[in-house]
Design a protein around this motif. Structure first.
Motif, PDB file in Angstrom:
ATOM      1  N   THR A 209      49.217  16.172   8.650  1.00  0.00           N
ATOM      2  CA  THR A 209      50.301  15.718   7.782  1.00  0.00           C
ATOM      3  C   THR A 209      51.627  15.663   8.520  1.00  0.00           C
ATOM      4  O   THR A 209      52.088  16.672   9.056  1.00  0.00           O
ATOM      5  N   PHE A 210      52.235  14.483   8.567  1.00  0.00           N
ATOM      6  CA  PHE A 210      53.549  14.253   9.165  1.00  0.00           C
ATOM      7  C   PHE A 210      53.680  14.883  10.560  1.00  0.00           C
ATOM      8  O   PHE A 210      54.597  15.670  10.824  1.00  0.00           O
ATOM      9  N   PRO A 211      52.762  14.534  11.476  1.00  0.00           N
ATOM     10  CA  PRO A 211      52.828  15.099  12.832  1.00  0.00           C
ATOM     11  C   PRO A 211      54.024  14.542  13.604  1.00  0.00           C
ATOM     12  O   PRO A 211      54.533  13.459  13.297  1.00  0.00           O
ATOM     13  N   ASP A 212      54.466  15.280  14.631  1.00  0.00           N
ATOM     14  CA  ASP A 212      55.546  14.775  15.479  1.00  0.00           C
ATOM     15  C   ASP A 212      55.045  14.354  16.852  1.00  0.00           C
ATOM     16  O   ASP A 212      55.823  13.946  17.710  1.00  0.00           O
ATOM     17  N   THR A 213      53.725  14.447  17.053  1.00  0.00           N
ATOM     18  CA  THR A 213      53.108  13.994  18.295  1.00  0.00           C
ATOM     19  C   THR A 213      51.674  13.560  17.994  1.00  0.00           C
ATOM     20  O   THR A 213      51.106  13.988  16.985  1.00  0.00           O
ATOM     21  N   PRO A 246      55.203  21.144   6.090  1.00  0.00           N
ATOM     22  CA  PRO A 246      55.915  21.179   7.371  1.00  0.00           C
ATOM     23  C   PRO A 246      56.257  19.771   7.856  1.00  0.00           C
ATOM     24  O   PRO A 246      55.427  18.866   7.803  1.00  0.00           O
ATOM     25  N   ALA A 247      57.492  19.590   8.310  1.00  0.00           N
ATOM     26  CA  ALA A 247      57.926  18.298   8.853  1.00  0.00           C
ATOM     27  C   ALA A 247      59.050  18.562   9.855  1.00  0.00           C
ATOM     28  O   ALA A 247      60.184  18.836   9.461  1.00  0.00           O
ATOM     29  N   GLY A 248      58.727  18.489  11.140  1.00  0.00           N
ATOM     30  CA  GLY A 248      59.711  18.759  12.178  1.00  0.00           C
ATOM     31  C   GLY A 248      60.684  17.611  12.376  1.00  0.00           C
ATOM     32  O   GLY A 248      60.582  16.559  11.736  1.00  0.00           O
ATOM     33  N   ASP A 249      61.634  17.813  13.291  1.00  0.00           N
ATOM     34  CA  ASP A 249      62.690  16.821  13.521  1.00  0.00           C
ATOM     35  C   ASP A 249      62.148  15.465  13.952  1.00  0.00           C
ATOM     36  O   ASP A 249      62.782  14.435  13.718  1.00  0.00           O
ATOM     37  N   LEU A 250      60.976  15.452  14.616  1.00  0.00           N
ATOM     38  CA  LEU A 250      60.406  14.199  15.108  1.00  0.00           C
ATOM     39  C   LEU A 250      59.216  13.730  14.269  1.00  0.00           C
ATOM     40  O   LEU A 250      58.454  12.858  14.697  1.00  0.00           O
ATOM     41  N   ALA A 251      59.049  14.302  13.076  1.00  0.00           N
ATOM     42  CA  ALA A 251      57.896  13.988  12.228  1.00  0.00           C
ATOM     43  C   ALA A 251      57.831  12.494  11.903  1.00  0.00           C
ATOM     44  O   ALA A 251      58.851  11.859  11.617  1.00  0.00           O
ATOM     45  N   ARG A 252      56.624  11.958  11.970  1.00  0.00           N
ATOM     46  CA  ARG A 252      56.401  10.555  11.585  1.00  0.00           C
ATOM     47  C   ARG A 252      55.869  10.499  10.146  1.00  0.00           C
ATOM     48  O   ARG A 252      55.214  11.436   9.673  1.00  0.00           O
ATOM     49  N   GLY A 253      56.108   9.358   9.501  1.00  0.00           N
ATOM     50  CA  GLY A 253      55.575   9.139   8.153  1.00  0.00           C
ATOM     51  C   GLY A 253      54.110   8.758   8.244  1.00  0.00           C
ATOM     52  O   GLY A 253      53.729   7.598   8.028  1.00  0.00           O
ATOM     53  N   PHE A 254      53.269   9.738   8.549  1.00  0.00           N
ATOM     54  CA  PHE A 254      51.853   9.479   8.819  1.00  0.00           C
ATOM     55  C   PHE A 254      51.019  10.674   8.371  1.00  0.00           C
ATOM     56  O   PHE A 254      51.357  11.824   8.653  1.00  0.00           O
ATOM     57  N   VAL A 255      49.933  10.375   7.660  1.00  0.00           N
ATOM     58  CA  VAL A 255      48.961  11.407   7.275  1.00  0.00           C
ATOM     59  C   VAL A 255      47.580  10.899   7.664  1.00  0.00           C
ATOM     60  O   VAL A 255      47.225   9.752   7.366  1.00  0.00           O
ATOM     61  N   TYR A 256      46.802  11.755   8.339  1.00  0.00           N
ATOM     62  CA  TYR A 256      45.461  11.378   8.786  1.00  0.00           C
ATOM     63  C   TYR A 256      44.429  12.279   8.108  1.00  0.00           C
ATOM     64  O   TYR A 256      44.649  13.465   7.925  1.00  0.00           O
TER      65      TYR A 256
END
Length: 277
Positions: A209-213, A246-256
């Motif tokens: 959920t909302f990864p940053d990498t 959790p959603a860090g500063d570089l989080a993308r709008g992506f859920v897998y």
């Protein structure tokens, strides 16, 4: 990155939902019993109802947003059914007033004494579950890009359009990365159009959920969807954290590998706009 424009009837924003309607949407979600198509349609219908309530004032629903729902499977086009069939961006007041039908659904609620009691609620339906055909994601993104381009030209100062793509499989009409990038090249005075992607799976695995990498993603397809996804604006990250996501500063709008809960969270967080006036 700004994403701070006030949303008003004079300066509305828009949502474009892309809904995968390919044959594999018949499969159950996350090892459960419900079909992916049913889960996505229910979550989308619930969101449209909640959005209508959130934008309702004494005189009725205000047109803070215009909404399009594009289905892609055996065909690509408007997924609205009933009075709105065939239409693309529809003012929210018209969406609220014209569901295809209102179903009666049962749900269990607390009875105040520590138990649960079954109650009946009204459930408006605008989008039906469909699962037939391939996954022409490039054509769907091109349709979204056309709507976004027109919107930005007519509303140059608006909160940027948000495109939310809900899918369960790889594109069958080419690499979608270019079409995804084209959506995000359209810019208002408040920022670039946003594209968020949600992948629903039949696998019973923990959602990402909302990864940053993309390091922990399992395959090239997952990394492609990650690369297609816009960074979450600060106010959406803040709201996600408030919801315990959790959603860090570089989080993308992506859920897998989304399950039922994360489908609902994705739509809730991804449509969280700024102040409504």
């Amino acid at each position: 990155m700004t994403y701070a424009a006030e949303i008003s009837r004079a300066n509305p924003s828009c949502f474009v939902f892309l809904v995968d309607q390919s044959a594999s949407m018949n499969d159950p979600i996350g090892g459960g019993r419900q079909r992916k198509a049913d889960v996505v349609a229910d979550a989308l219908n619930r969101l449209l109802a909640e959005l209508s309530v959130k934008c309702a004032k004494e005189e009725g629903v205000r047109d803070y947003f215009h909404v399009a729902v594009i289905g892609y499977g055996h065909a690509v086009g408007s997924a609205f059914t009933g009075p709105l069939a065939g239409r693309d961006l529809v003012p929210l007041s018209q969406v609220a007033d014209q569901p295809a039908r209102v179903e009666k659904r049962t749900k269990k609620v607390p009875d105040g004494a520590g138990g649960l009691v079954e109650t009946t609620t009204r459930f408006p339906v605008w989008v039906d579950p469909v699962a037939h055909g391939a996954t022409p994601m490039c054509r769907a993104l091109a349709s979204a890009e056309s709507l976004v381009s027109d919107w930005v030209s007519r509303h140059p100062d608006s909160f940027p359009p948000i495109v939310l793509n809900l899918t369960d499989g790889e594109s069958t009409d080419g690499d979608p990365a270019g079409a995804a990038w084209a959506v995000q090249t359209h810019v208002t005075a408040d920022g670039a159009a946003l594209l968020f992607n949600l992948h629903v799976s039949a696998a019973d695995t923990v959602p990402v959920t909302f990864p940053d990498t993309d390091v922990a993603l399992p395959d090239t397809y997952a990394r492609t969807l990650f690369g297609m996804s816009s960074p979450l604006p600060p106010h959406m990250r803040f709201y996600a954290l408030q919801q315990g996501v959790p959603a860090g500063d570089l989080a993308r709008g992506f859920v897998y590998n989304a399950d039922i809960t994360s489908v609902v969270q994705f739509l809730d967080i991804g449509t969280r706009a700024t102040d409504l006036r």
